[in-house]
Design a protein around this motif. Structure first.
Motif, PDB file in Angstrom:
ATOM      1  N   SER A  96       0.771  -1.408   0.205  1.00 56.34           N
ATOM      2  CA  SER A  96       0.064   0.001   0.111  1.00 56.34           C
ATOM      3  C   SER A  96       0.768   1.396  -0.147  1.00 56.34           C
ATOM      4  CB  SER A  96      -0.957   0.007   1.404  1.00 56.34           C
ATOM      5  OG  SER A  96      -1.620   1.103   1.308  1.00 56.34           O
ATOM      6  N   VAL A  97       0.726   2.170  -0.943  1.00 60.28           N
ATOM      7  CA  VAL A  97       1.314   3.314  -0.940  1.00 60.28           C
ATOM      8  C   VAL A  97       0.642   4.542  -0.233  1.00 60.28           C
ATOM      9  CG1 VAL A  97       2.547   5.363  -2.210  1.00 60.28           C
ATOM     10  CG2 VAL A  97       2.281   3.025  -3.188  1.00 60.28           C
ATOM     11  N   GLY A  98       0.742   4.627   1.197  1.00 57.24           N
ATOM     12  CA  GLY A  98       0.070   5.680   2.040  1.00 57.24           C
ATOM     13  C   GLY A  98      -0.819   5.065   2.675  1.00 57.24           C
ATOM     14  N   THR A  99      -1.019   5.829   3.715  1.00 57.31           N
ATOM     15  CA  THR A  99      -2.143   5.728   4.865  1.00 57.31           C
ATOM     16  C   THR A  99      -3.339   5.606   4.288  1.00 57.31           C
ATOM     17  OG1 THR A  99      -1.980   7.621   5.822  1.00 57.31           O
ATOM     18  CG2 THR A  99      -0.687   6.059   6.752  1.00 57.31           C
ATOM     19  N   THR A 100      -3.697   6.581   3.371  1.00 56.98           N
ATOM     20  CA  THR A 100      -4.958   6.677   2.804  1.00 56.98           C
ATOM     21  C   THR A 100      -5.316   5.396   1.956  1.00 56.98           C
ATOM     22  OG1 THR A 100      -4.174   7.857   0.772  1.00 56.98           O
ATOM     23  CG2 THR A 100      -4.851   9.285   2.552  1.00 56.98           C
ATOM     24  N   SER A 101      -4.407   5.042   1.118  1.00 56.97           N
ATOM     25  CA  SER A 101      -4.319   3.550   0.356  1.00 56.97           C
ATOM     26  C   SER A 101      -4.845   2.443   1.460  1.00 56.97           C
ATOM     27  CB  SER A 101      -3.288   3.354  -0.521  1.00 56.97           C
ATOM     28  OG  SER A 101      -3.574   4.207  -1.461  1.00 56.97           O
ATOM     29  N   THR A 102      -3.934   2.422   2.562  1.00 56.75           N
ATOM     30  CA  THR A 102      -4.359   1.579   3.657  1.00 56.75           C
ATOM     31  C   THR A 102      -5.597   1.508   4.100  1.00 56.75           C
ATOM     32  OG1 THR A 102      -1.962   1.497   4.099  1.00 56.75           O
ATOM     33  CG2 THR A 102      -3.525   0.415   5.738  1.00 56.75           C
ATOM     34  N   ARG A 103      -6.272   2.705   4.435  1.00 58.31           N
ATOM     35  CA  ARG A 103      -7.585   2.748   5.080  1.00 58.31           C
ATOM     36  C   ARG A 103      -8.835   2.380   3.887  1.00 58.31           C
ATOM     37  NH1 ARG A 103      -9.739   7.803   6.465  1.00 58.31           N
ATOM     38  NH2 ARG A 103     -11.093   6.686   7.997  1.00 58.31           N
ATOM     39  N   CYS A 104      -8.319   2.613   2.831  1.00 60.18           N
ATOM     40  CA  CYS A 104      -9.146   2.007   1.896  1.00 60.18           C
ATOM     41  C   CYS A 104      -9.278   0.472   1.588  1.00 60.18           C
ATOM     42  CB  CYS A 104      -8.954   2.986   0.407  1.00 60.18           C
ATOM     43  SG  CYS A 104      -9.893   2.318  -1.036  1.00 60.18           S
ATOM     44  N   LEU A 105      -7.915  -0.053   1.459  1.00 62.00           N
ATOM     45  CA  LEU A 105      -7.910  -1.375   1.295  1.00 62.00           C
ATOM     46  C   LEU A 105      -8.455  -2.112   2.667  1.00 62.00           C
ATOM     47  CD1 LEU A 105      -4.311  -1.421  -0.133  1.00 62.00           C
ATOM     48  CD2 LEU A 105      -6.480  -2.220  -1.690  1.00 62.00           C
ATOM     49  N   GLU A 106      -8.303  -1.733   3.633  1.00 60.52           N
ATOM     50  CA  GLU A 106      -8.701  -2.320   4.865  1.00 60.52           C
ATOM     51  C   GLU A 106     -10.340  -2.332   4.864  1.00 60.52           C
ATOM     52  OE1 GLU A 106      -6.957  -4.455   6.794  1.00 60.52           O
ATOM     53  OE2 GLU A 106      -5.429  -4.134   5.551  1.00 60.52           O
ATOM     54  N   SER A 107     -10.691  -1.072   4.537  1.00 62.98           N
ATOM     55  CA  SER A 107     -12.208  -0.863   4.527  1.00 62.98           C
ATOM     56  C   SER A 107     -12.825  -1.851   3.711  1.00 62.98           C
ATOM     57  CB  SER A 107     -12.557   0.510   4.195  1.00 62.98           C
ATOM     58  OG  SER A 107     -12.151   1.166   4.980  1.00 62.98           O
ATOM     59  N   LEU A 108     -12.098  -2.389   2.435  1.00 61.83           N
ATOM     60  CA  LEU A 108     -12.568  -3.336   1.627  1.00 61.83           C
ATOM     61  C   LEU A 108     -13.165  -4.593   2.139  1.00 61.83           C
ATOM     62  CD1 LEU A 108     -10.463  -2.819  -1.727  1.00 61.83           C
ATOM     63  CD2 LEU A 108     -12.967  -1.898  -1.098  1.00 61.83           C
ATOM     64  N   TYR A 109     -12.259  -5.121   3.235  1.00 67.15           N
ATOM     65  CA  TYR A 109     -12.810  -6.265   3.951  1.00 67.15           C
ATOM     66  C   TYR A 109     -14.095  -6.455   4.483  1.00 67.15           C
ATOM     67  CZ  TYR A 109     -12.526  -9.963   7.238  1.00 67.15           C
ATOM     68  OH  TYR A 109     -12.977 -11.254   7.922  1.00 67.15           O
ATOM     69  N   PHE A 110     -14.310  -5.016   5.285  1.00 63.45           N
ATOM     70  CA  PHE A 110     -15.322  -5.050   6.139  1.00 63.45           C
ATOM     71  C   PHE A 110     -16.805  -4.795   5.172  1.00 63.45           C
ATOM     72  CE2 PHE A 110     -11.924  -4.222   8.635  1.00 63.45           C
ATOM     73  CZ  PHE A 110     -12.290  -5.038   9.772  1.00 63.45           C
ATOM     74  N   LEU A 111     -16.461  -4.138   3.989  1.00 65.99           N
ATOM     75  CA  LEU A 111     -17.551  -3.886   2.981  1.00 65.99           C
ATOM     76  C   LEU A 111     -18.037  -5.374   2.405  1.00 65.99           C
ATOM     77  CD1 LEU A 111     -16.297  -0.887   1.096  1.00 65.99           C
ATOM     78  CD2 LEU A 111     -18.454  -0.982   2.733  1.00 65.99           C
ATOM     79  N   GLY A 112     -16.941  -6.327   2.274  1.00 67.06           N
ATOM     80  CA  GLY A 112     -17.336  -7.366   1.796  1.00 67.06           C
ATOM     81  C   GLY A 112     -18.132  -8.344   3.016  1.00 67.06           C
ATOM     82  N   VAL A 113     -17.744  -8.194   4.182  1.00 63.29           N
ATOM     83  CA  VAL A 113     -18.325  -8.695   5.338  1.00 63.29           C
ATOM     84  C   VAL A 113     -19.666  -8.506   5.371  1.00 63.29           C
ATOM     85  CG1 VAL A 113     -18.556  -8.956   7.999  1.00 63.29           C
ATOM     86  CG2 VAL A 113     -16.249  -9.304   6.645  1.00 63.29           C
ATOM     87  N   GLN A 114     -20.083  -7.112   5.173  1.00 63.36           N
ATOM     88  CA  GLN A 114     -21.607  -6.613   4.924  1.00 63.36           C
ATOM     89  C   GLN A 114     -22.123  -7.202   3.898  1.00 63.36           C
ATOM     90  OE1 GLN A 114     -20.986  -2.254   4.628  1.00 63.36           O
ATOM     91  NE2 GLN A 114     -20.010  -2.072   6.750  1.00 63.36           N
ATOM     92  N   CYS A 115     -21.537  -7.459   2.782  1.00 61.84           N
ATOM     93  CA  CYS A 115     -22.246  -8.155   1.746  1.00 61.84           C
ATOM     94  C   CYS A 115     -22.687  -9.506   2.296  1.00 61.84           C
ATOM     95  CB  CYS A 115     -21.253  -8.181   0.474  1.00 61.84           C
ATOM     96  SG  CYS A 115     -21.288  -6.535  -0.151  1.00 61.84           S
ATOM     97  N   ILE A 116     -21.720 -10.290   2.798  1.00 58.96           N
ATOM     98  CA  ILE A 116     -21.947 -11.564   3.292  1.00 58.96           C
ATOM     99  C   ILE A 116     -23.075 -11.639   4.465  1.00 58.96           C
ATOM    100  CG2 ILE A 116     -21.167 -13.533   4.512  1.00 58.96           C
ATOM    101  CD1 ILE A 116     -18.228 -12.760   3.282  1.00 58.96           C
TER     102      ILE A 116
END
Length: 407
Positions: free
Chosen positions: A275-295
């Protein structure tokens, strides 16, 4: 459960002279601190590609900083600064930037006590014919506390609001630089790969990349891809509460493509996400929880600040991303847009990011807490002590680091 963390435990002495007030002559001349398996070394950013693990997916934030600071004058002569944060009407960034007569934005107002109602005119140099022709005006729609005010902008000549900002606005460099925006900031407070307008602060980890460094990364066979998280002014808001649990994290919008999610889904065992930067990191890690919400709920929503700490999720990254891909395909979406207020602090379990490129952050900041969570234990303090002792430059225009996630 919200972690009981005292922000005072994340203090360090940062002398003012160690804050880089200006960028170096060339982007990739910066120093690079490398942290891996508890070992800290000094390198050059120009050599970054040689230090990256083979077969990696490297993720950049391609948001573009907008000249979001505008200055107006009341009939009394009082100068009012309006700092645009995010669009309200239309509430889509692209639609707002393409508006040709008016638009409304959520803003921060400087010298707000002098503006209680009515229209004000843009503070324009009469010799600046392009700006004068616009007759740019601001109307106070709603006056709230802190970041809660709404302003309606109106202008003539039929050009887009994006062009209005280019003509009239100033790039909002960080307040800790303690200087006005200068000509060099128009280029240097912007990454080479910035594409999608919307940020009021740069994703500064990307400021070091040159075409040569990017080409070296490609030559090594490392795949490059993009997410887009628009960085808000909240990134500069200090933590004022004694415990981080009492700090309200800012919310930022981000978007990802279906193609990117499929790249993430198709990662082979052992391949790393950089991940290039903390902003990319917040975005990438958020994807996991969005997927959990879908499940769990069949659809994604916004990621709440403390959502990652509410329970121990057993879903794998592949399961989570797969659910998000399924949602997008069933709704014929090529791009997905969401909002995240995620806060990453010690005890956070990383699901996506293995390696992080980032600058050096302010004491007692949420970004420093993220670094602590990523490296583990008190490793952040060893890293920052090394940087201070070795003459590294700090904050937005400062030097960089390459951090491998702690075990």
């Amino acid at each position: 459960m919200e972690p009981k963390i005292k922000i005072q435990d994340f203090s360090y002495n940062l002398p003012d002279e160690r804050i880089a007030k200006y960028p170096l002559a060339e982007r990739d001349l910066s120093k690079l601190l490398v942290y891996k398996d508890g070992v800290i070394e000094e390198e050059k950013f120009a050599n970054l590609s040689s230090l990256l693990p083979d077969g990696s997916l490297m993720v950049f934030n391609n948001t573009r900083v907008v000249p979001a600071r505008l200055f107006f004058r009341k009939p009394s002569g009082a100068v009012i600064e309006i700092f645009c944060l995010e669009p309200v009407d239309p509430n889509d960034y692209a639609l707002s930037f393409s508006s040709t007569e008016f638009c409304c934005w959520n803003v921060v107002i400087g010298n707000a006590k002098k503006w209680k109602e009515g229209d004000i005119n843009f503070l324009c140099d009469p010799a600046h014919e392009s700006a004068a022709a616009l007759d740019l005006r601001a109307e106070l729609i709603y006056k709230g506390d802190n970041n809660g005010s709404v302003v309606k902008f109106k202008w003539k000549t039929g050009i887009s609001f994006s062009e209005v900002l280019d003509i009239c606005g100033r790039i909002p460099i960080p307040p800790y630089l303690k200087r006005d925006t200068e000509e060099l900031d128009l280029e240097r407070y912007q990454t080479l790969y910035a594409r999608i307008k919307g940020s009021v602060a740069a994703p500064t980890a990307g400021l070091h990349f040159t075409e040569k460094v990017l080409q070296d990364i490609d030559n090594k066979g490392i795949r490059r891809d993009n997410v887009c998280l628009h960085v808000g002014a909240g990134t500069f808001v200090p933590v004022k509460s004694e415990y981080i649990a009492d700090h309200k994290m800012h919310t930022e919008p981000f978007s990802v493509s279906l193609a990117f999610l499929e790249s993430l889904y198709n990662l082979k065992e052992g391949e790393k996400v950089i991940s290039v930067g903390t902003t990319s990191t917040r975005c990438l890690e958020s994807l996991y929880f969005l997927g959990v919400q879908c499940i769990k709920n069949g659809r994604p929503d916004a990621v709440r600040q403390w959502e990652p700490y509410e329970c121990e999720y057993s879903y794998t990254l592949k399961e989570s991303v797969g659910a998000l891909i399924g949602y997008m395909k069933s709704n014929a979406l090529d791009t997905f847009t969401a909002r995240t207020a995620i806060i990453i602090v010690p005890s956070y379990k990383f699901r996506v990011v293995d390696v992080l490129v980032t600058n050096f952050h302010q004491p007692q900041s949420t970004l420093l807490l993220l670094i602590s969570a990523f490296t583990g234990g008190q490793e952040w303090r060893k890293i920052y002590n090394f940087a201070l002792e070795k003459g590294f430059r700090f904050l937005s225009y400062g030097d960089s680091s390459l951090l491998f996630r702690g075990k």
